[in-house]
Design an enzyme around this catalytic site. Structure first.
Site, PDB file in Angstrom:
ATOM      1  N   HIS A   1      -6.822  -9.788  -3.782  1.00 37.23           N
ATOM      2  CA  HIS A   1      -5.742  -8.978  -3.739  1.00 37.23           C
ATOM      3  C   HIS A   1      -4.748  -8.845  -4.863  1.00 37.23           C
ATOM      4  O   HIS A   1      -3.775  -8.732  -4.417  1.00 37.23           O
ATOM      5  CB  HIS A   1      -5.295  -9.145  -2.322  1.00 37.23           C
ATOM      6  CG  HIS A   1      -6.176  -8.718  -1.012  1.00 37.23           C
ATOM      7  ND1 HIS A   1      -6.312  -7.369  -0.338  1.00 37.23           N
ATOM      8  CD2 HIS A   1      -7.021  -9.324  -0.343  1.00 37.23           C
ATOM      9  CE1 HIS A   1      -6.888  -7.298   0.295  1.00 37.23           C
ATOM     10  NE2 HIS A   1      -7.494  -8.422   0.608  1.00 37.23           N
TER      11      HIS A   1
ATOM     12  N   TRP B   1      -0.425  -2.553   8.564  1.00 43.22           N
ATOM     13  CA  TRP B   1      -1.149  -2.383   7.211  1.00 43.22           C
ATOM     14  C   TRP B   1      -1.054  -0.722   6.926  1.00 43.22           C
ATOM     15  O   TRP B   1      -1.058   0.053   7.640  1.00 43.22           O
ATOM     16  CB  TRP B   1      -2.669  -2.826   7.025  1.00 43.22           C
ATOM     17  CG  TRP B   1      -2.819  -4.116   7.323  1.00 43.22           C
ATOM     18  CD1 TRP B   1      -3.303  -4.663   8.600  1.00 43.22           C
ATOM     19  CD2 TRP B   1      -2.579  -5.370   6.642  1.00 43.22           C
ATOM     20  NE1 TRP B   1      -3.219  -6.028   8.489  1.00 43.22           N
ATOM     21  CE2 TRP B   1      -2.643  -6.381   7.407  1.00 43.22           C
ATOM     22  CE3 TRP B   1      -2.188  -5.352   5.154  1.00 43.22           C
ATOM     23  CZ2 TRP B   1      -2.688  -7.648   6.762  1.00 43.22           C
ATOM     24  CZ3 TRP B   1      -1.944  -6.636   4.671  1.00 43.22           C
ATOM     25  CH2 TRP B   1      -2.348  -7.750   5.382  1.00 43.22           C
ATOM     26  N   THR B   2      -0.389  -0.482   5.648  1.00 40.47           N
ATOM     27  CA  THR B   2      -0.020   0.945   5.527  1.00 40.47           C
ATOM     28  C   THR B   2      -0.866   1.830   4.429  1.00 40.47           C
ATOM     29  O   THR B   2      -0.312   2.833   4.000  1.00 40.47           O
ATOM     30  CB  THR B   2       1.493   0.711   4.988  1.00 40.47           C
ATOM     31  OG1 THR B   2       1.495   0.037   3.644  1.00 40.47           O
ATOM     32  CG2 THR B   2       2.499   0.050   5.868  1.00 40.47           C
ATOM     33  N   GLU B   3      -1.866   1.371   4.310  1.00 38.37           N
ATOM     34  CA  GLU B   3      -2.744   2.273   3.427  1.00 38.37           C
ATOM     35  C   GLU B   3      -2.802   3.851   3.935  1.00 38.37           C
ATOM     36  O   GLU B   3      -2.573   4.736   3.219  1.00 38.37           O
ATOM     37  CB  GLU B   3      -4.377   2.186   3.527  1.00 38.37           C
ATOM     38  CG  GLU B   3      -5.000   0.911   2.980  1.00 38.37           C
ATOM     39  CD  GLU B   3      -4.747  -0.267   3.644  1.00 38.37           C
ATOM     40  OE1 GLU B   3      -3.997  -0.473   4.876  1.00 38.37           O
ATOM     41  OE2 GLU B   3      -5.398  -1.437   3.441  1.00 38.37           O
TER      42      GLU B   3
ATOM     43  N   ASP C   1      -7.012 -14.223   1.978  1.00 44.02           N
ATOM     44  CA  ASP C   1      -7.827 -13.348   2.986  1.00 44.02           C
ATOM     45  C   ASP C   1      -8.861 -12.495   1.840  1.00 44.02           C
ATOM     46  O   ASP C   1      -8.233 -12.292   0.570  1.00 44.02           O
ATOM     47  CB  ASP C   1      -7.188 -12.341   3.517  1.00 44.02           C
ATOM     48  CG  ASP C   1      -6.411 -11.443   2.914  1.00 44.02           C
ATOM     49  OD1 ASP C   1      -5.569 -11.813   1.960  1.00 44.02           O
ATOM     50  OD2 ASP C   1      -6.549 -10.192   3.407  1.00 44.02           O
ATOM     51  N   GLU C   2     -10.002 -12.273   2.210  1.00 46.84           N
ATOM     52  CA  GLU C   2     -10.909 -11.308   1.563  1.00 46.84           C
ATOM     53  C   GLU C   2     -11.052 -11.677   0.153  1.00 46.84           C
ATOM     54  O   GLU C   2     -10.872 -10.785  -0.864  1.00 46.84           O
ATOM     55  CB  GLU C   2     -10.386  -9.892   1.931  1.00 46.84           C
ATOM     56  CG  GLU C   2     -10.194  -9.492   3.294  1.00 46.84           C
ATOM     57  CD  GLU C   2      -9.818  -8.234   3.606  1.00 46.84           C
ATOM     58  OE1 GLU C   2     -10.237  -7.486   4.537  1.00 46.84           O
ATOM     59  OE2 GLU C   2      -8.941  -7.518   2.814  1.00 46.84           O
TER      60      GLU C   2
ATOM     61  N   ASP D   1      -0.275  -6.660  -3.359  1.00 48.43           N
ATOM     62  CA  ASP D   1      -1.605  -6.440  -2.950  1.00 48.43           C
ATOM     63  C   ASP D   1      -2.022  -5.516  -4.179  1.00 48.43           C
ATOM     64  O   ASP D   1      -1.360  -5.587  -5.177  1.00 48.43           O
ATOM     65  CB  ASP D   1      -1.670  -5.685  -1.629  1.00 48.43           C
ATOM     66  CG  ASP D   1      -3.138  -5.775  -1.143  1.00 48.43           C
ATOM     67  OD1 ASP D   1      -4.139  -5.881  -1.637  1.00 48.43           O
ATOM     68  OD2 ASP D   1      -2.883  -6.408   0.018  1.00 48.43           O
TER      69      ASP D   1
ATOM     70  N   ARG E   1       0.742  -1.397   0.051  1.00 45.74           N
ATOM     71  CA  ARG E   1      -0.006  -0.049   0.024  1.00 45.74           C
ATOM     72  C   ARG E   1       0.987   1.330   0.188  1.00 45.74           C
ATOM     73  O   ARG E   1       0.737   2.252  -0.684  1.00 45.74           O
ATOM     74  CB  ARG E   1      -0.781  -0.129   1.321  1.00 45.74           C
ATOM     75  CG  ARG E   1      -2.176  -0.730   1.047  1.00 45.74           C
ATOM     76  CD  ARG E   1      -2.033  -2.195   0.396  1.00 45.74           C
ATOM     77  NE  ARG E   1      -3.313  -2.699   0.509  1.00 45.74           N
ATOM     78  CZ  ARG E   1      -3.912  -3.665   1.356  1.00 45.74           C
ATOM     79  NH1 ARG E   1      -3.242  -3.732   2.719  1.00 45.74           N
ATOM     80  NH2 ARG E   1      -5.133  -4.149   1.096  1.00 45.74           N
TER      81      ARG E   1
ATOM     82  N   PHE F   1      -1.438  -2.968  14.308  1.00 46.25           N
ATOM     83  CA  PHE F   1      -0.580  -1.598  14.667  1.00 46.25           C
ATOM     84  C   PHE F   1      -0.863  -0.515  13.711  1.00 46.25           C
ATOM     85  O   PHE F   1      -0.295   0.636  13.973  1.00 46.25           O
ATOM     86  CB  PHE F   1       0.960  -1.995  14.829  1.00 46.25           C
ATOM     87  CG  PHE F   1       1.237  -2.769  16.049  1.00 46.25           C
ATOM     88  CD1 PHE F   1       0.259  -3.178  16.947  1.00 46.25           C
ATOM     89  CD2 PHE F   1       2.412  -2.806  16.441  1.00 46.25           C
ATOM     90  CE1 PHE F   1       0.553  -3.863  18.276  1.00 46.25           C
ATOM     91  CE2 PHE F   1       2.983  -3.549  17.847  1.00 46.25           C
ATOM     92  CZ  PHE F   1       1.940  -3.927  18.628  1.00 46.25           C
ATOM     93  N   ASP F   2      -1.802  -0.819  12.777  1.00 50.69           N
ATOM     94  CA  ASP F   2      -2.107   0.294  12.000  1.00 50.69           C
ATOM     95  C   ASP F   2      -3.138   1.012  12.354  1.00 50.69           C
ATOM     96  O   ASP F   2      -3.683   2.190  12.158  1.00 50.69           O
ATOM     97  CB  ASP F   2      -2.418   0.024  10.445  1.00 50.69           C
ATOM     98  CG  ASP F   2      -3.332  -1.048  10.489  1.00 50.69           C
ATOM     99  OD1 ASP F   2      -2.894  -2.329  10.820  1.00 50.69           O
ATOM    100  OD2 ASP F   2      -4.391  -1.338   9.846  1.00 50.69           O
TER     101      ASP F   2
ATOM    102  N   TRP G   1      -6.653 -13.389  12.369  1.00 55.53           N
ATOM    103  CA  TRP G   1      -6.940 -11.898  12.122  1.00 55.53           C
ATOM    104  C   TRP G   1      -8.224 -11.548  12.348  1.00 55.53           C
ATOM    105  O   TRP G   1      -8.549 -10.291  13.006  1.00 55.53           O
ATOM    106  CB  TRP G   1      -6.384 -11.467  11.038  1.00 55.53           C
ATOM    107  CG  TRP G   1      -7.071 -11.583   9.616  1.00 55.53           C
ATOM    108  CD1 TRP G   1      -7.221 -12.634   8.788  1.00 55.53           C
ATOM    109  CD2 TRP G   1      -8.118 -10.570   9.127  1.00 55.53           C
ATOM    110  NE1 TRP G   1      -7.913 -12.378   7.686  1.00 55.53           N
ATOM    111  CE2 TRP G   1      -8.525 -11.208   7.872  1.00 55.53           C
ATOM    112  CE3 TRP G   1      -8.274  -9.144   9.381  1.00 55.53           C
ATOM    113  CZ2 TRP G   1      -9.579 -10.605   7.181  1.00 55.53           C
ATOM    114  CZ3 TRP G   1      -9.140  -8.665   8.597  1.00 55.53           C
ATOM    115  CH2 TRP G   1      -9.824  -9.213   7.299  1.00 55.53           C
TER     116      TRP G   1
HETATM  117  C1  ACM Z   1      -6.284  -8.911   6.438  1.00 55.16           C
HETATM  118  O1  ACM Z   1      -6.296  -8.072   7.486  1.00 55.16           O
HETATM  119  N1  ACM Z   1      -7.060  -8.708   5.443  1.00 55.16           N
HETATM  120  C2  ACM Z   1      -5.654 -10.149   6.698  1.00 55.16           C
END
Ligand code: ACM
Length: 767
Positions: A291, A483-485, A350-351, A203, A174, A445-446, A417
């Protein structure tokens, strides 16, 4: 006979002496051994070991590399390398191979006036001992200050980790982070004995690792025009420069401004070697089948229908119905395995928006052929097939916990998660899988840190309560994810994970929650080292601040500094406090309703979090007469889902009961509900009362005619606070609480005229 007063005074003196002695011991301990994570066993010795340029390092051959690492460390303080020798000498540093130390990564450290002995079986153990020594050496060394001698306090330490997986994750897709930042990150992990670095390399927003067979993955997939997350960061950067997108990763290409970057295989092999020398494994994640937008853009054959777009929540995945997908995935992972020697390879999983699979002829044919009954099963087919490929190369597959949904082989490793699916890790363990815990709360931690985040991380229990001791062994540890969005710079990244990572490190290594107070003291000393290492850690919170304040004639605000070198500055005109804003006097007198904005500043001008303190002038509320009041509050229970507390008033009451305690009643089992507590609060004296309402989900407290604390909405447990000026006696009391699902937290505490928070006595509640 000794008089009562004298006896009492003598007792006071004795107590005082004991207290001073205890404080001294604590202060001494804190200053001599500010170790994080704290060792399993530590016994203070007498005297100190003095290292000079004449000290010799004597090492067992198994630890030649570590002897060099120790020498590199001491070089920073002595300006010279020591002689590494095989010959015994009395005043020496000795690295001893000890086959009786069997726990992985364990070590013993014995520092006496004559020698410093590190004993271990495992080189990782020796390395951890070196990091312990580093934390005992002067902070000035981190800044390159050379001394003639380095003094280490005498001590005996026996140490080993509680958990095998002590992980950190960094999303470099990200927003991208340079090789030099990865190395800094690894250094900091090593300092705190963390041992797994999970890199989220791909991603939708960018592909960050060179794959020679598919060059467009990085030629095209590593670059993007600014996206909506970049714009959000730029907007925030106006108030906080840490949100400024790192210029290093912005290029001009064919007249376009592009953001991105990637690691060449050569560069990444260098990072892997750097981490390995510090006994840290790097676990690469190539996230699929979802992703994958960055890859699909360049290689559209990967989808079922050629589309590369967002579905309802997530992007369209690659197609498990086509053999070309497996060929691509295996080719990519083969190159990944050449770069990363780690036993573990992460496939994401995921997702996944599986809808397009249901419309694909290839998927339908595969499902018919293989007897796959649903789309979750189709995802399992993909993951299971990839796992077989990983295993054929001697590697283990890790996936996010969604991969268990359609059935999974017990040899896959599950990374948990989804906090809202609490039984997922339990199901995985019962299925025979090994599990790593990374639930969003408290390990993402984001998520914006606040005054509770360090506490929550420190007290997180990686073992779900329902597991027995044997099953608990399948939980091999935990990991924090970044996660660095919304993390576009190294400084913002530092702020998000420090000091939270130190709490995680101590949880996963030491795992003794009764050490929390001592940890906080040690952390204060660690901040000095972090300063020397230029870590942009989040400054400690300003203590005891409320969200809303009231005053009758004059309010007084004074704030204790959480660290001695901080300066607290404020504004009253709505602007952000800056280094030129006035320093907060002690106290600041407040005579009119206004908002005070305060923030702490370090000596180099770094600003901590900004706090907005709202002051309202209020006449002391008069009491009401109720004759005769009965004990307790009357509660109306609503068995329904509410987004906001106000919506309860239109709902049907399911039952009514009386209580004197403000908690979620143990009898309530509904997943979603609301409770309205109503009655009176009988306060024992005139004064300014503060109320602290912690709830998950929402709550609104009204005392007298106005809202005292507004903590409404669906959210995880959070405290909000407010004040009200009350005359002694009865006042109308109303607390509306809603539970949306999963949290079941409700607490209300009070303080009077600035006292410490305390429980509200049951006899204060009347109806
Ligand atoms: C995740 O936060 N989608 C693993």
């Amino acid at each position: 006979m000794i008089s009562f007063t004298k006896k009492y005074n003598t007792l006071k003196v004795v107590c005082l002496l004991i207290c001073i002695a205890t404080l001294k011991v604590q202060a001494q301990e804190a200053s001599k051994f500010p170790l994080i994570p704290y060792p399993t066993q530590l016994t203070e010795g007498k005297g100190a070991f003095v290292i000079t340029c004449n000290t010799v390092i004597i090492t067992a051959k198994e630890f030649n590399n570590e002897a060099v690492e120790l020498n590199d460390l001491l070089l920073k303080g002595l300006g010279k390398r020591l002689l590494i020798s095989k010959n015994s000498k009395s005043h020496a540093i000795k690295l001893i191979y000890d086959a009786t130390i069997t726990a992985p990564e364990a070590y013993k450290l014995n520092i006496s006036t004559q020698q410093l002995i590190i004993a271990a079986k495992d080189p990782a153990g020796v390395f951890h001992a070196i990091e312990t020594i580093r934390q005992l050496l002067p902070v000035a060394m981190e800044k390159g200050k050379i001394s003639k001698q380095l003094i280490l306090p005498a001590v005996t330490i026996e140490d080993q980790p509680a958990y095998a997986w002590r992980g950190m994750h960094l999303d470099v897709s990200r927003h991208f982070f340079s090789v030099s930042y990865l190395k800094k990150f690894i250094d900091r992990m090593a300092l705190y004995k963390m041992n797994k670095l999970h890199l989220h390399l791909t991603d939708d927003q960018g592909w960050r690792i060179e794959i020679k067979k598919y060059p467009k993955l990085t030629e095209e997939g590593a670059w993007r025009t600014f996206n909506n997350q970049d714009s959000a960061c730029m907007k925030k950067a106006k108030d906080n420069p840490d949100f400024t997108i790192d210029k290093e990763h912005i290029i001009q290409h064919n007249g376009k401004t592009l953001y991105g970057g990637f690691y060449t295989q050569q560069e990444m092999k260098g990072v892997v070697a750097y981490a390995a020398a510090r006994h840290i494994d790097i676990i690469p994640e190539i996230d699929m089948p979802g992703h994958m937008m960055a890859a699909i853009s360049s290689y559209p054959f990967l989808t079922c229908n050629g589309e590369n777009s967002w579905g309802k929540l997530f992007t369209k995945p690659i197609c498990p119905g086509n053999e070309t997908t497996y060929e691509f995935a295996q080719n990519v992972f083969s190159e990944i395995m050449d770069i990363f020697p780690s036993k573990y390879i992460h496939i994401g999983g995921d997702e996944v928006d599986r809808k397009s699979w249901g419309e694909s002829d290839a998927c339908k044919a595969l499902m018919a052929r293989e007897g796959i009954k649903d789309l979750a099963g189709l995802q399992s087919y993909f993951i299971n097939r990839m796992e077989k490929f990983f295993n054929s190369k001697g590697r283990k597959l890790i996936g996010w916990d969604e991969i268990i949904e359609g059935g999974i082989s017990p040899t896959a490793i599950i990374m948990y998660w989804r906090g809202w699916v609490p039984d997922a890790p339990v199901k995985a363990v019962k299925n025979g899988n090994t599990v790593i815990m990374t639930p969003g709360e408290p390990l993402y931690f984001d998520y914006q840190p606040d005054q509770y985040s360090v506490y929550k991380v420190y007290h997180f229990n990686p073992i779900p309560k329902v597991l027995n001791a044997e099953e608990a062994k399948s939980i091999i540890g935990a990991q924090a994810n970044i996660w660095t969005e919304m993390i576009p710079s190294e400084k913002r990244a530092d702020y998000m994970y420090m000091p939270r990572m130190t709490a995680l490190a101590e949880l996963l290594w030491t795992n003794q929650q009764d050490k929390y107070d001592s940890y906080l003291k040690r952390l204060v000393q660690q901040y000095n080292r972090m300063d020397a290492m230029h870590i942009n850690y989040r400054l400690p919170d300003l203590p005891n601040l409320l969200n809303e304040y009231v005053f009758t004639d004059e309010g007084k605000l004074s704030i204790d500094k959480p660290l001695p070198d901080l300066t607290i500055r404020y504004t009253t005109d709505g602007t952000l406090p800056g280094t030129k804003s006035p320093e907060l006097p002690s106290p600041l007198s407040i005579k009119k309703a206004e908002q005070i904005r305060v923030a702490a500043f370090t000596t180099n001008g770094t600003r901590g979090d900004v706090y907005n303190l709202n002051y309202t002038k209020q006449n002391m509320l008069g009491t009401v007469k109720v004759a005769p009041p009965k004990p307790g509050l009357v509660c109306s229970y609503y068995k329904a889902y509410f987004k906001q507390t106000a919506l309860m008033k239109n709902a049907k009451v399911d039952s009514v009961f009386t209580t004197s305690s403000i908690t979620v009643p143990s009898t309530v089992k509904a997943p979603s509900f609301g409770i309205a507590y109503k009655g009176y609060i009988d306060v024992p004296s005139d004064g300014i009362y503060s109320f602290y309402l912690t709830c998950d989900d929402g709550g609104v407290l009204k005392i007298g005619p106005t809202v005292t604390v507004d903590n409404d909405g669906n959210h995880s447990a959070q405290e909000r606070s407010g004040q009200v000026a009350l005359k002694m006696g009865l006042h109308p009391f109303a607390l509306d609480f809603i539970e949306g699902g999963g949290g079941y937290t409700l607490k209300l505490k009070y303080s009077l005229n600035g006292s410490a928070q305390q429980e509200i006595p049951a006899e204060w509640f009347k109806n």
